[in-house]
Design an enzyme around this catalytic site. Structure first.
Site, short mmCIF file in Angstrom:
data_model
loop_
_atom_site.label_atom_id
_atom_site.label_comp_id
_atom_site.label_asym_id
_atom_site.label_seq_id
_atom_site.Cartn_x
_atom_site.Cartn_y
_atom_site.Cartn_z
N GLY A 46 22.58 -15.83 45.02
CA GLY A 46 22.00 -17.16 44.84
C GLY A 46 20.51 -17.01 44.83
O GLY A 46 19.98 -16.15 44.13
N SER A 48 17.45 -16.34 47.44
CA SER A 48 17.20 -15.98 48.85
C SER A 48 16.21 -16.93 49.52
O SER A 48 16.34 -17.24 50.70
CB SER A 48 16.70 -14.54 48.95
OG SER A 48 15.53 -14.36 48.18
N CYS A 78 23.30 -9.31 46.30
CA CYS A 78 22.11 -9.77 45.56
C CYS A 78 21.15 -10.55 46.47
O CYS A 78 20.46 -9.93 47.26
CB CYS A 78 22.53 -10.55 44.33
SG CYS A 78 21.22 -10.58 43.10
N ARG A 107 12.36 -7.94 45.34
CA ARG A 107 13.02 -9.05 44.65
C ARG A 107 12.77 -8.96 43.15
O ARG A 107 11.69 -8.55 42.72
CB ARG A 107 12.47 -10.40 45.12
CG ARG A 107 12.97 -10.83 46.47
CD ARG A 107 12.40 -12.19 46.84
NE ARG A 107 12.92 -13.27 46.04
CZ ARG A 107 12.19 -14.25 45.52
NH1 ARG A 107 10.89 -14.27 45.68
NH2 ARG A 107 12.76 -15.20 44.81
N ILE A 133 22.09 -9.80 38.20
CA ILE A 133 21.46 -11.06 37.77
C ILE A 133 20.17 -11.25 38.55
O ILE A 133 20.21 -11.49 39.76
CB ILE A 133 22.41 -12.26 38.01
CG1 ILE A 133 23.75 -12.04 37.31
CG2 ILE A 133 21.74 -13.56 37.54
CD1 ILE A 133 24.83 -13.06 37.69
N HIS A 169 26.87 -8.08 41.80
CA HIS A 169 27.79 -9.17 42.20
C HIS A 169 29.25 -8.79 41.97
O HIS A 169 29.84 -9.25 40.98
CB HIS A 169 27.50 -10.41 41.34
CG HIS A 169 26.19 -11.05 41.58
ND1 HIS A 169 26.01 -12.05 42.49
CD2 HIS A 169 24.99 -10.86 41.00
CE1 HIS A 169 24.76 -12.46 42.46
NE2 HIS A 169 24.11 -11.74 41.57
N GLU A 171 31.70 -10.04 43.29
CA GLU A 171 32.48 -11.28 43.36
C GLU A 171 32.65 -11.92 41.98
O GLU A 171 33.45 -12.84 41.81
CB GLU A 171 31.85 -12.28 44.35
CG GLU A 171 30.53 -12.93 43.93
CD GLU A 171 29.29 -12.06 44.16
OE1 GLU A 171 29.43 -10.85 44.42
OE2 GLU A 171 28.16 -12.60 44.06
N1 GLN Z 1 16.42 -13.24 42.54
C1 GLN Z 1 17.22 -13.90 43.51
C2 GLN Z 1 16.48 -14.00 44.85
O1 GLN Z 1 15.37 -13.63 44.98
C3 GLN Z 1 18.54 -13.19 43.71
C4 GLN Z 1 19.39 -13.35 42.48
C5 GLN Z 1 20.86 -13.35 42.72
O2 GLN Z 1 21.37 -13.48 43.85
N2 GLN Z 1 21.60 -13.24 41.64
O3 GLN Z 1 17.04 -14.47 45.78
#
Ligand code: GLN
Length: 190
Positions: A46, A48, A78, A107, A133, A169, A171
């Site tokens: 998601g 962070s 992630c 990140r 992602i 991911h 999942e």
């Molecule tokens: N770039 C997102 C972050 O900094 C992480 C991306 C992801 O969980 N797919 O939290």
């Protein structure tokens, strides 16, 4: 096993479904009572920065840190990897984490949303198809950290004791290898 998934933001539903498919009871965690009821915790993918702010407002930041400190098995994918890192690069100003893994995570290391990609990688000796992602990578790890996968020359799956983190991911695929590793190798016997 009661497998909690932090359900504040991100793809927690996919992790809950996978926990059920692997024969466990999946529990959404949004309160301290729910946190206290689980045998293991998953931090989803998601954003962070959003997840940590929501964890603070839901009164979960310190309770999760305490449970990590007392040996709860936790897996982060992630954004979840970022949340388990002791140190982050390219975070927003003052960005906090739960911490626990002695590593520095960068990140968005592979680039922006358009640079998201899929790749076949080796995880703990077996091949799997991984989805990245806006993924982080690991810049450096301390002595207690085991590297389980690499991509572009950087660790993308690591374990330290009861804590597991992946940049990708699992999942979002049908391959249960990472979750099975977490449930069978890390959670088992606890
Ligand atoms: N770039 C997102 C972050 O900094 C992480 C991306 C992801 O969980 N797919 O939290």
């Amino acid at each position: 096993m009661k497998v909690g998934v932090l359900a504040l933001q991100g793809d927690f539903r996919e992790h809950l479904a996978l926990a059920t498919q692997c024969g466990h009871e999946g529990i959404s965690v949004r309160t301290v009572d729910e946190l206290n009821a689980v045998d293991a915790l998953i931090l989803p993918g998601g954003e962070s920065t959003t997840i940590i702010k929501l964890a603070q407002s839901f009164g979960l930041l310190e309770p999760i840190r305490e449970r990590i400190g007392s040996g709860l098995p936790v897996y982060g994918s992630c954004a979840g990897m970022i949340l388990l890192a002791d140190r982050i690069e390219d975070g927003i100003v003052g960005q906090q984490t739960f911490g626990g893994i002695d590593m520095t995570v960068r990140r968005n290391a592979f680039g922006r949303q358009v640079d998201s990609f899929e790749s076949d990688i080796t995880f703990n000796g077996t091949q799997l198809h991984a989805i990245f992602i806006r993924a982080p990578w690991v810049e450096e790890v301390g002595d207690g950290v085991v590297v389980l996968s690499k991509a572009a020359g950087h660790p993308v799956a690591v374990r330290q004791g009861n804590l597991l983190a992946t940049s990708f991911h699992p999942e979002l695929t049908d391959d249960h290898a990472v979750h099975s590793y977490f449930f069978d190798e890390i959670c088992k016997g606890r």
